[in-house]
Design an enzyme around this catalytic site. Structure first.
Site, PDB file in Angstrom:
ATOM      1  N   LYS A 117       9.673  20.000 -14.165  1.00  0.00           N
ATOM      2  CA  LYS A 117       8.630  19.404 -15.015  1.00  0.00           C
ATOM      3  C   LYS A 117       7.538  20.441 -15.322  1.00  0.00           C
ATOM      4  O   LYS A 117       7.230  21.267 -14.449  1.00  0.00           O
ATOM      5  CB  LYS A 117       8.016  18.221 -14.259  1.00  0.00           C
ATOM      6  CG  LYS A 117       7.041  17.394 -15.051  1.00  0.00           C
ATOM      7  CD  LYS A 117       6.381  16.334 -14.184  1.00  0.00           C
ATOM      8  CE  LYS A 117       5.270  16.898 -13.346  1.00  0.00           C
ATOM      9  NZ  LYS A 117       4.057  16.090 -13.264  1.00  0.00           N
ATOM     10  N   LYS A 138       5.749  17.681  -3.804  1.00  0.00           N
ATOM     11  CA  LYS A 138       4.475  18.379  -3.598  1.00  0.00           C
ATOM     12  C   LYS A 138       4.293  18.867  -2.173  1.00  0.00           C
ATOM     13  O   LYS A 138       3.558  19.817  -1.919  1.00  0.00           O
ATOM     14  CB  LYS A 138       3.300  17.502  -4.038  1.00  0.00           C
ATOM     15  CG  LYS A 138       3.262  17.348  -5.556  1.00  0.00           C
ATOM     16  CD  LYS A 138       1.936  16.841  -6.064  1.00  0.00           C
ATOM     17  CE  LYS A 138       1.928  16.895  -7.588  1.00  0.00           C
ATOM     18  NZ  LYS A 138       0.741  16.352  -8.200  1.00  0.00           N
ATOM     19  N   LYS A 156       0.402  21.324 -14.672  1.00  0.00           N
ATOM     20  CA  LYS A 156      -0.808  22.130 -14.855  1.00  0.00           C
ATOM     21  C   LYS A 156      -1.135  22.986 -13.634  1.00  0.00           C
ATOM     22  O   LYS A 156      -1.832  23.994 -13.751  1.00  0.00           O
ATOM     23  CB  LYS A 156      -1.996  21.252 -15.257  1.00  0.00           C
ATOM     24  CG  LYS A 156      -2.403  20.190 -14.249  1.00  0.00           C
ATOM     25  CD  LYS A 156      -3.661  19.469 -14.700  1.00  0.00           C
ATOM     26  CE  LYS A 156      -3.476  17.992 -14.927  1.00  0.00           C
ATOM     27  NZ  LYS A 156      -2.982  17.183 -13.804  1.00  0.00           N
TER      28      LYS A 156
HETATM   29  N1  AQP Z   1       5.566  17.498 -17.917  1.00  0.00           N
HETATM   30  C1  AQP Z   1       5.104  16.306 -18.249  1.00  0.00           C
HETATM   31  N2  AQP Z   1       5.676  15.609 -19.263  1.00  0.00           N
HETATM   32  C2  AQP Z   1       5.220  14.383 -19.605  1.00  0.00           C
HETATM   33  N3  AQP Z   1       4.160  13.785 -19.009  1.00  0.00           N
HETATM   34  C3  AQP Z   1       3.567  14.446 -17.999  1.00  0.00           C
HETATM   35  N4  AQP Z   1       2.543  14.134 -17.192  1.00  0.00           N
HETATM   36  C4  AQP Z   1       2.333  15.142 -16.324  1.00  0.00           C
HETATM   37  N5  AQP Z   1       3.209  16.126 -16.526  1.00  0.00           N
HETATM   38  C5  AQP Z   1       3.991  15.717 -17.567  1.00  0.00           C
HETATM   39  C6  AQP Z   1       1.745  12.920 -17.289  1.00  0.00           C
HETATM   40  O1  AQP Z   1       0.393  13.313 -17.445  1.00  0.00           O
HETATM   41  C7  AQP Z   1      -0.444  12.331 -16.835  1.00  0.00           C
HETATM   42  C8  AQP Z   1      -1.466  12.993 -15.972  1.00  0.00           C
HETATM   43  O2  AQP Z   1      -0.838  13.593 -14.873  1.00  0.00           O
HETATM   44  P1  AQP Z   1      -1.647  13.819 -13.532  1.00  0.00           P
HETATM   45  O3  AQP Z   1      -2.769  14.739 -13.785  1.00  0.00           O
HETATM   46  O4  AQP Z   1      -2.027  12.501 -12.980  1.00  0.00           O
HETATM   47  O5  AQP Z   1      -0.677  14.447 -12.516  1.00  0.00           O
HETATM   48  P2  AQP Z   1       0.806  14.897 -12.581  1.00  0.00           P
HETATM   49  O6  AQP Z   1       1.678  13.813 -13.079  1.00  0.00           O
HETATM   50  O7  AQP Z   1       1.150  15.441 -11.232  1.00  0.00           O
HETATM   51  O8  AQP Z   1       0.717  16.049 -13.685  1.00  0.00           O
HETATM   52  P3  AQP Z   1       0.792  17.604 -13.465  1.00  0.00           P
HETATM   53  O9  AQP Z   1       0.427  18.266 -14.744  1.00  0.00           O
HETATM   54  O10 AQP Z   1       2.117  17.945 -12.870  1.00  0.00           O
HETATM   55  O11 AQP Z   1      -0.384  17.845 -12.433  1.00  0.00           O
HETATM   56  P4  AQP Z   1      -0.345  18.622 -11.083  1.00  0.00           P
HETATM   57  O12 AQP Z   1       0.184  19.977 -11.427  1.00  0.00           O
HETATM   58  O13 AQP Z   1      -1.740  18.645 -10.593  1.00  0.00           O
HETATM   59  O14 AQP Z   1       0.576  17.881 -10.170  1.00  0.00           O
HETATM   60  C9  AQP Z   1       0.476  11.394 -16.056  1.00  0.00           C
HETATM   61  O15 AQP Z   1       0.630  10.194 -16.796  1.00  0.00           O
HETATM   62  C10 AQP Z   1       1.774  12.123 -15.986  1.00  0.00           C
HETATM   63  O16 AQP Z   1       2.885  11.265 -15.941  1.00  0.00           O
END
Ligand code: AQP
Length: 326
Positions: A191, A109, A194
């Site tokens: 990955k 990040k 969002k």
């Molecule tokens: N691609 C993914 N596949 C499986 N699980 C996923 N998670 C996120 N992306 C995937 C799981 O979703 C939960 C919530 O995630 P988060 O909002 O805490 O942050 P993150 O892991 O950083 O998810 P994002 O979508 O990638 O958010 P941003 O873009 O804001 O960084 C977690 O349990 C995560 O493992």
């Protein structure tokens, strides 16, 4: 046994978040023992626009309600329980800089640019450890990307227990074996996220059928022309197969059997249908709830009350053994 998990309101959740973590938010006991938090303080590390941020937080809450999570669990917003940041500070005095520097999510990040990354991004895993340990949570349903953070929460719990007194239980991650990691649609080595600036890389839970169709049809595959589950050589196709198997709740073997000898276009058409079958009813409910401020306020009030009660009890114990005036 307490189950805890959090999702950041850093955008509209993707099917990656849903299939990887949220679908695993199942009732395992009472409402008091299933805690699902909207971790808005974590999302602050991406410096969101305040108005949009509030909207996204409300939207995530409405989605939780649309998914029926409030029926079997406590839903609350992290910033409404101040003890999260209080415990995070204490844990920050126990974590080592080297441990935080090894966190792969921080490296990703911050784009390996330490000079410009905010300190919140760096200490994010400590706040996450506090979120978990504040409730003595034992089961943490998350996607694979969070495993390293759960490991750190265990390390900090052990370090605290050894230094002060046995207060924290050691949390264990609960992975959805098949959907632990859903990959980006246009770059299947990455990955699905969002907050990815390219919306073609993800399916949002609120995408309409036309948008889903466009995104799946343009998703990256390969030139082999054969449907195999082979993550190394066919990451795009394998990712589409994983998503299909999760939407249909069937095994990868059953999925391959179904698509064997078919064209990629057949797989994509079926996948669009399978995704829409899952998302359409969720969206119907979501649009009813998002305008119903009364339901939203009630869920928030109930959630904050339950979470705060638990957090206050835990912080009293922590402050006492640490030697802090409370
Ligand atoms: N691609 C993914 N596949 C499986 N699980 C996923 N998670 C996120 N992306 C995937 C799981 O979703 C939960 C919530 O995630 P988060 O909002 O805490 O942050 P993150 O892991 O950083 O998810 P994002 O979508 O990638 O958010 P941003 O873009 O804001 O960084 C977690 O349990 C995560 O493992």
């Amino acid at each position: 046994m307490i189950t805890f998990s959090g999702v950041q309101p850093s955008g509209i959740i993707t099917i990656g978040n849903y299939l990887g973590a949220i679908q695993n938010f199942n009732p395992n006991s009472s409402k008091e023992n299933n805690l699902y938090c909207i971790v808005n303080l974590h999302a602050l590390t991406s410096n969101p626009d305040p108005l949009l941020f509030k909207e996204q937080t409300k939207s995530l809450l409405a989605l939780y309600i649309a998914l029926g999570i409030d029926q079997h669990s406590t839903i609350f917003i992290q910033s409404q329980v101040k003890e999260h940041t209080e415990l995070a500070w204490i844990l920050q005095t126990l974590v080592k800089m080297g441990e935080l520097e090894r966190m792969t999510q921080y490296k990703d990040k911050s784009n390996n640019n330490k000079e410009n990354a905010n300190a919140g991004l760096f200490t994010y895993p400590v706040l996450m450890a506090a979120d978990i340990l504040l409730y003595n949570s034992e089961t943490i349903p998350v996607g694979q990307d969070q495993l390293q953070h759960i490991e750190l929460a265990r390390t900090l719990a052990t370090r605290f227990n050894n230094k002060y007194q046995e207060i924290f239980k050691l949390p264990v991650a609960k992975l959805n074996k098949k959907g632990a990691k859903i990959y980006s649609l246009n770059d299947p080595l990455k990955k699905m996220s969002k907050s990815d600036p390219n919306p073609k890389s993800y399916i949002s839970i609120l995408d309409d059928l036309k948008t889903i169709t466009k995104k799946i049809k343009s998703s990256t595959t390969d030139s082999l022309g054969e449907i195999n589950y082979d993550i190394e050589n066919q990451p795009g196709i394998s990712n589409l197969l994983t998503i299909y198997s999760l939407c249909k709740n069937i095994t990868i073997d059953q999925t391959i059997e179904f698509f064997k000898d078919q064209k990629y276009s057949f797989l994509k058409e079926n996948l669009i249908e399978a995704i829409w079958q899952i998302l359409e009813p969720i969206q119907d409910k979501y649009y009813q709830i998002i305008d119903n401020q009364k339901i939203i306020d009630q869920v928030l009030k109930d959630g904050q009350k339950i979470a705060k009660q638990k957090a206050e009890i835990q912080m009293k114990k922590v402050n006492k053994v640490v030697g802090l005036y409370d």
